[in-house]
Scaffold this motif. Sequence first.
Motif, PDB file in Angstrom:
ATOM      1  N   ALA A 140       9.301   2.186   2.668  1.00  0.00           N
ATOM      2  CA  ALA A 140      10.237   3.182   2.155  1.00  0.00           C
ATOM      3  C   ALA A 140       9.508   4.520   2.115  1.00  0.00           C
ATOM      4  O   ALA A 140       8.309   4.578   1.835  1.00  0.00           O
ATOM      5  CB  ALA A 140      10.728   2.800   0.770  1.00  0.00           C
ATOM      6  N   PHE A 141      10.234   5.594   2.397  1.00  0.00           N
ATOM      7  CA  PHE A 141       9.627   6.919   2.419  1.00  0.00           C
ATOM      8  C   PHE A 141      10.699   7.975   2.208  1.00  0.00           C
ATOM      9  O   PHE A 141      11.886   7.736   2.401  1.00  0.00           O
ATOM     10  CB  PHE A 141       8.912   7.171   3.751  1.00  0.00           C
ATOM     11  N   ASP A 142      10.238   9.144   1.801  1.00  0.00           N
ATOM     12  CA  ASP A 142      11.096  10.320   1.736  1.00  0.00           C
ATOM     13  C   ASP A 142      10.805  11.145   2.976  1.00  0.00           C
ATOM     14  O   ASP A 142       9.656  11.542   3.195  1.00  0.00           O
ATOM     15  CB  ASP A 142      10.788  11.159   0.492  1.00  0.00           C
ATOM     16  N   TYR A 202       0.833  -1.199   0.000  1.00  0.00           N
ATOM     17  CA  TYR A 202       0.000   0.000   0.000  1.00  0.00           C
ATOM     18  C   TYR A 202       0.866   1.247   0.000  1.00  0.00           C
ATOM     19  O   TYR A 202       2.031   1.218   0.377  1.00  0.00           O
ATOM     20  CB  TYR A 202      -0.953   0.012   1.195  1.00  0.00           C
ATOM     21  N   ILE A 203       0.249   2.352  -0.458  1.00  0.00           N
ATOM     22  CA  ILE A 203       0.893   3.659  -0.406  1.00  0.00           C
ATOM     23  C   ILE A 203       0.023   4.578   0.436  1.00  0.00           C
ATOM     24  O   ILE A 203      -1.196   4.397   0.520  1.00  0.00           O
ATOM     25  CB  ILE A 203       1.117   4.275  -1.805  1.00  0.00           C
ATOM     26  N   SER A 204       0.644   5.569   1.036  1.00  0.00           N
ATOM     27  CA  SER A 204      -0.076   6.548   1.838  1.00  0.00           C
ATOM     28  C   SER A 204      -0.649   7.627   0.933  1.00  0.00           C
ATOM     29  O   SER A 204       0.050   8.176   0.079  1.00  0.00           O
ATOM     30  CB  SER A 204       0.869   7.177   2.857  1.00  0.00           C
ATOM     31  N   PRO A 263       3.312  12.958   8.122  1.00  0.00           N
ATOM     32  CA  PRO A 263       4.489  12.524   7.371  1.00  0.00           C
ATOM     33  C   PRO A 263       4.829  11.107   7.781  1.00  0.00           C
ATOM     34  O   PRO A 263       4.453  10.681   8.853  1.00  0.00           O
ATOM     35  CB  PRO A 263       5.576  13.493   7.814  1.00  0.00           C
ATOM     36  N   PRO A 264       5.444  10.362   6.963  1.00  0.00           N
ATOM     37  CA  PRO A 264       6.406  10.725   5.934  1.00  0.00           C
ATOM     38  C   PRO A 264       5.783  10.943   4.551  1.00  0.00           C
ATOM     39  O   PRO A 264       4.652  10.566   4.303  1.00  0.00           O
ATOM     40  CB  PRO A 264       7.340   9.534   5.904  1.00  0.00           C
ATOM     41  N   ARG A 265       6.585  11.506   3.669  1.00  0.00           N
ATOM     42  CA  ARG A 265       6.166  11.742   2.297  1.00  0.00           C
ATOM     43  C   ARG A 265       6.499  10.533   1.432  1.00  0.00           C
ATOM     44  O   ARG A 265       7.436   9.806   1.708  1.00  0.00           O
ATOM     45  CB  ARG A 265       6.895  12.963   1.731  1.00  0.00           C
ATOM     46  N   ARG A 266       5.708  10.366   0.375  1.00  0.00           N
ATOM     47  CA  ARG A 266       5.915   9.276  -0.592  1.00  0.00           C
ATOM     48  C   ARG A 266       6.206   7.957   0.117  1.00  0.00           C
ATOM     49  O   ARG A 266       7.236   7.332  -0.082  1.00  0.00           O
ATOM     50  CB  ARG A 266       7.008   9.656  -1.581  1.00  0.00           C
TER      51      ARG A 266
END
Length: 151
Positions: A106-108, A75-77, A82-85
Amino acid sequence: MPHEIEATATSSAAPEVIFKHLCVAEAWGEWGGFWVRGRRESAGEDHPNGIGAVRCVPPWREEVVAWDPPRHYGYISLAGPPPRRFRADITLEPHSAGTLVRWRGAFDGLPGTGPFTRTVLRRRFGLYARRVAWHSERCEPGCPARLPGAL
């Protein structure tokens, strides 16, 4: 470059049972310890809980981007703190104790927050992996993951 995290847990429950608990948003409250009930906002393309499904546990919203029952769920947020992406992938692998739950993400990070966010998410993923593994071994008949149509 994105930050990466991983946590694992083992369970004697079958991968199919654990997968149902991951993909049915209404079951998250049974194992996740959330303050509000999870719900599916929209159905997926080929399956109600599959790719494209959007689920919510306020303030978080996420979209299913990987669906390979009972081995891989991702899944993606879409919204939330945060976090972003942010993307997470959960794999369920054979293990001598039954099933290995591997929760990767994984995140930016926002500038200067990457190490802190990585620590917080590693703890959260570890907690989620242990809770879904434990609950899946002891799932009660009223759990939403037991309803027909989960997979």
